[in-house]
Scaffold this motif. Structure first.
Motif, short mmCIF file in Angstrom:
data_model
loop_
_atom_site.label_atom_id
_atom_site.label_comp_id
_atom_site.label_asym_id
_atom_site.label_seq_id
_atom_site.Cartn_x
_atom_site.Cartn_y
_atom_site.Cartn_z
N ALA A 200 9.54 -0.19 -18.87
CA ALA A 200 8.66 0.72 -18.15
C ALA A 200 7.66 -0.04 -17.29
N GLU A 201 7.16 -1.15 -17.82
CA GLU A 201 6.23 -1.97 -17.06
C GLU A 201 6.91 -2.58 -15.84
N GLN A 202 8.16 -3.01 -16.03
CA GLN A 202 8.91 -3.59 -14.92
C GLN A 202 9.16 -2.55 -13.83
N PHE A 203 9.50 -1.34 -14.23
CA PHE A 203 9.77 -0.29 -13.25
C PHE A 203 8.50 0.14 -12.53
N ARG A 204 7.37 0.09 -13.21
CA ARG A 204 6.10 0.36 -12.54
C ARG A 204 5.82 -0.72 -11.49
N GLN A 205 6.22 -1.95 -11.81
CA GLN A 205 6.05 -3.03 -10.84
C GLN A 205 6.95 -2.82 -9.63
N VAL A 206 8.15 -2.27 -9.85
CA VAL A 206 9.04 -1.93 -8.74
C VAL A 206 8.38 -0.91 -7.83
N ARG A 207 7.74 0.06 -8.45
CA ARG A 207 7.02 1.07 -7.67
C ARG A 207 5.91 0.44 -6.83
N GLU A 208 5.18 -0.49 -7.46
CA GLU A 208 4.10 -1.17 -6.74
C GLU A 208 4.63 -2.00 -5.58
N ASN A 209 5.73 -2.71 -5.81
CA ASN A 209 6.32 -3.53 -4.74
C ASN A 209 6.81 -2.67 -3.59
N ARG A 210 7.42 -1.53 -3.93
CA ARG A 210 7.93 -0.65 -2.87
C ARG A 210 6.78 -0.08 -2.06
N ARG A 211 5.69 0.28 -2.75
CA ARG A 211 4.51 0.79 -2.05
C ARG A 211 3.95 -0.26 -1.09
N ASN A 212 3.82 -1.48 -1.57
CA ASN A 212 3.28 -2.55 -0.73
C ASN A 212 4.18 -2.83 0.47
N THR A 213 5.49 -2.80 0.25
CA THR A 213 6.42 -3.04 1.36
C THR A 213 6.26 -2.00 2.46
N LEU A 214 6.21 -0.74 2.06
CA LEU A 214 6.10 0.34 3.05
C LEU A 214 4.74 0.31 3.76
N GLN A 215 3.69 -0.02 3.02
CA GLN A 215 2.37 -0.10 3.65
C GLN A 215 2.31 -1.25 4.65
N ASN A 216 3.00 -2.33 4.35
CA ASN A 216 3.03 -3.46 5.29
C ASN A 216 3.79 -3.11 6.56
N LEU A 217 4.69 -2.14 6.49
CA LEU A 217 5.46 -1.74 7.67
C LEU A 217 4.74 -0.71 8.53
N GLU A 218 3.63 -0.17 8.02
CA GLU A 218 2.95 0.91 8.72
C GLU A 218 2.49 0.52 10.12
N ASP A 219 1.99 -0.70 10.27
CA ASP A 219 1.45 -1.10 11.56
C ASP A 219 2.52 -1.17 12.64
N SER A 220 3.78 -1.31 12.25
CA SER A 220 4.86 -1.40 13.24
C SER A 220 5.47 -0.05 13.58
N GLN A 221 4.97 1.03 12.95
CA GLN A 221 5.51 2.36 13.19
C GLN A 221 4.78 3.04 14.36
N LEU A 222 5.55 3.64 15.26
CA LEU A 222 4.93 4.42 16.33
C LEU A 222 4.32 5.71 15.80
N VAL A 223 4.88 6.22 14.70
CA VAL A 223 4.30 7.36 14.00
C VAL A 223 4.19 6.95 12.53
N LYS A 224 3.02 7.03 11.96
CA LYS A 224 2.78 6.54 10.61
C LYS A 224 3.42 7.46 9.57
N ARG A 225 3.81 6.85 8.45
CA ARG A 225 4.28 7.65 7.32
C ARG A 225 3.10 8.37 6.66
N GLY A 226 2.02 7.63 6.45
CA GLY A 226 0.88 8.16 5.71
C GLY A 226 0.95 7.75 4.25
N ASN A 227 -0.19 7.63 3.60
CA ASN A 227 -0.24 7.16 2.22
C ASN A 227 0.45 8.11 1.25
N SER A 228 0.37 9.42 1.50
CA SER A 228 1.00 10.38 0.59
C SER A 228 2.51 10.23 0.59
N PHE A 229 3.10 10.07 1.78
CA PHE A 229 4.54 9.92 1.88
C PHE A 229 4.99 8.60 1.25
#
Length: 310
Positions: A70-99
Motif C-alpha cells: 500500500a505504501e508503494q502504491f501511494r508512492q506511485v500516486r505521488e510520482n504520477r502527480r509530480n510527473t503531470l504537474q511538471n508537464l503543466e508548464d508545457s501545456q497550452l491548456v492546463k489540466r488543473g490540480n483537480s484533474f
C-alpha cells in the motif's frame, strides 16, 4: 497450488489490462508507460495470490507485506502527480490540480483492484476444494470464472460518469459586443479581445459551447460549478481536438463561464479543426471528477427554473 497461484496472477493482470483500456479512453493524453503498469500489476496480483495460502498456514505476519505494498502504491500516486504537474508548464491548456489528482488517484486504485481479483480467484479455489470436494481442474475453472466476473464488475463500478451523463451540450454563436466584449450564446462579458485579427479568428474558426445541467437539477449544476471540473472540460477539448493558438496568445485560452439564468456553462473554443460533432463529443466524454461531487446538497430537491421544491 502452483497452478492456481499463476492463474491468480494472470487474472490480476487481465483486470489491470481491461482497466488500462478504460483509462486511455477517459484520459486520452495521459502519459502511459505500459511496462511499468504491468510490472506493478504483477506485484499486486502476486501479493493477492500469496495472501490466501499465507492465511491458511496462519502466517499472519505475511499480512505486513500488504502495508508495504500500500505504501508503494501511494508512492506511485505521488510520482504520477509530480510527473503531470511538471508537464503543466508545457501545456497550452492546463489540466488543473483537480484533474491531476484524479489521474494520480486512479493509478493507485487500479493496483488494489489487482490484489482483490487475484485474492478472490485463489480464495475461491481453496474454498471449493475444501468445502465441496470437487476436483482440482473443476475448482480452477470455477475460480477463474469468478475472478473474471469480479474483474468486469469492478470495471463497471470504477468507471467514471462523464459530462454527457449529467448535462446537455449544444453549440451556440460567438459574437462581440461593443467591438471587443465577447458574447457566447446569451452570455456577454466572457472576456475582452482587443485585436481585430483575434476576433476574426474566433468568428471564423471558433465554436461556442453551452453545457446545460440535465433535469434542471442543482445536483448536476453543482458539478459544473466546480472550477476544477470546468478546467478538466477545457483540457479535454484541447487534448482531443487541439487548440488553434500559440503560447503567447492568451486570448485563445478557453475560459468557461457560468450563465446564471439557467446555470449553464459557456465556453468559446478554437479547435484545430472546426468539427461541431467532435467538439460536442469531446465535452460529453470528459470524466466527472470526484472533487466536484457532493455539493449544494440542500438544493437537491429544487429545480433551477422554479422557486419551490420539485
Amino acid at each position: 497450488m502452483d497452478k492456481v497461484f499463476f492463474i491468480g496472477i494472470v487474472i490480476g493482470l487481465i483486470s489491470r489490462l481491461i482497466m488500462l483500456n478504460l483509462d486511455q479512453k477517459q484520459y486520452p493524453t495521459h502519459p502511459n508507460v505500459l511496462v511499468s503498469q504491468m510490472v506493478l500489476a504483477f506485484v499486486a496480483s502476486s501479493l493477492g495470490a500469496l495472501l490466501v495460502p499465507a492465511l491458511i498456514e496462519r502466517s499472519y505476519t505475511s499480512i505486513t507485506f500488504l502495508s508495504l505494498a500500500a505504501e508503494q502504491f501511494r508512492q506511485v500516486r505521488e510520482n504520477r502527480r509530480n510527473t503531470l504537474q511538471n508537464l503543466e508548464d508545457s501545456q497550452l491548456v492546463k489540466r488543473g490540480n483537480s484533474f491531476i489528482e484524479e489521474i494520480a488517484r486512479t493509478y493507485e486504485v487500479r493496483n488494489y483492484m489487482c490484489i482483490v481479483t487475484s485474492f478472490l480467484t485463489v480464495g475461491m479455489y481453496y474454498l471449493i476444494v475444501s468445502e465441496f470436494k470437487l476436483s482440482s481442474n473443476i475448482s480452477i475453472a470455477i475460480s477463474t470464472l469468478s475472478g473474471l466476473i469480479l474483474a468486469f464488475i469492478l470495471r463497471k463500478m470504477l468507471k467514471r460518469k462523464s459530462i454527457g451523463d449529467i448535462a446537455d451540450v449544444s453549440v451556440v454563436e460567438i459574437a462581440f459586443v461593443d467591438d471587443v466584449v465577447m458574447k457566447v450564446g446569451d452570455l456577454s462579458g466572457i472576456t475582452n479581445v482587443g485585436l481585430k485579427k483575434d476576433r476574426e479568428r474566433f468568428i471564423s474558426k471558433g465554436v461556442g459551447i453551452e453545457i446545460i445541467p440535465k433535469d434542471n437539477s442543482y445536483t448536476n449544476a453543482s458539478i459544473l460549478y466546480d472550477l476544477g471540473q470546468r478546467q478538466a472540460i477545457a483540457y479535454n477539448l484541447y487534448s482531443r481536438l487541439g487548440v488553434y493558438r500559440e503560447g503567447n496568445e492568451p486570448a485563445f485560452v478557453p475560459v468557461p463561464r457560468r450563465y446564471p439564468k439557467n446555470e449553464s456553462i459557456m465556453i468559446a473554443f478554437v479547435p484545430m479543426e472546426k468539427d461541431i460533432d467532435k467538439v460536442v463529443e469531446a465535452v460529453k466524454s470528459c470524466p466527472i471528477l470526484s472533487s466536484s461531487k457532493g455539493r449544494y446538497l440542500s438544493l437537491k430537491n429544487y429545480k433551477i427554473d422554479k422557486k419551490g421544491s420539485a
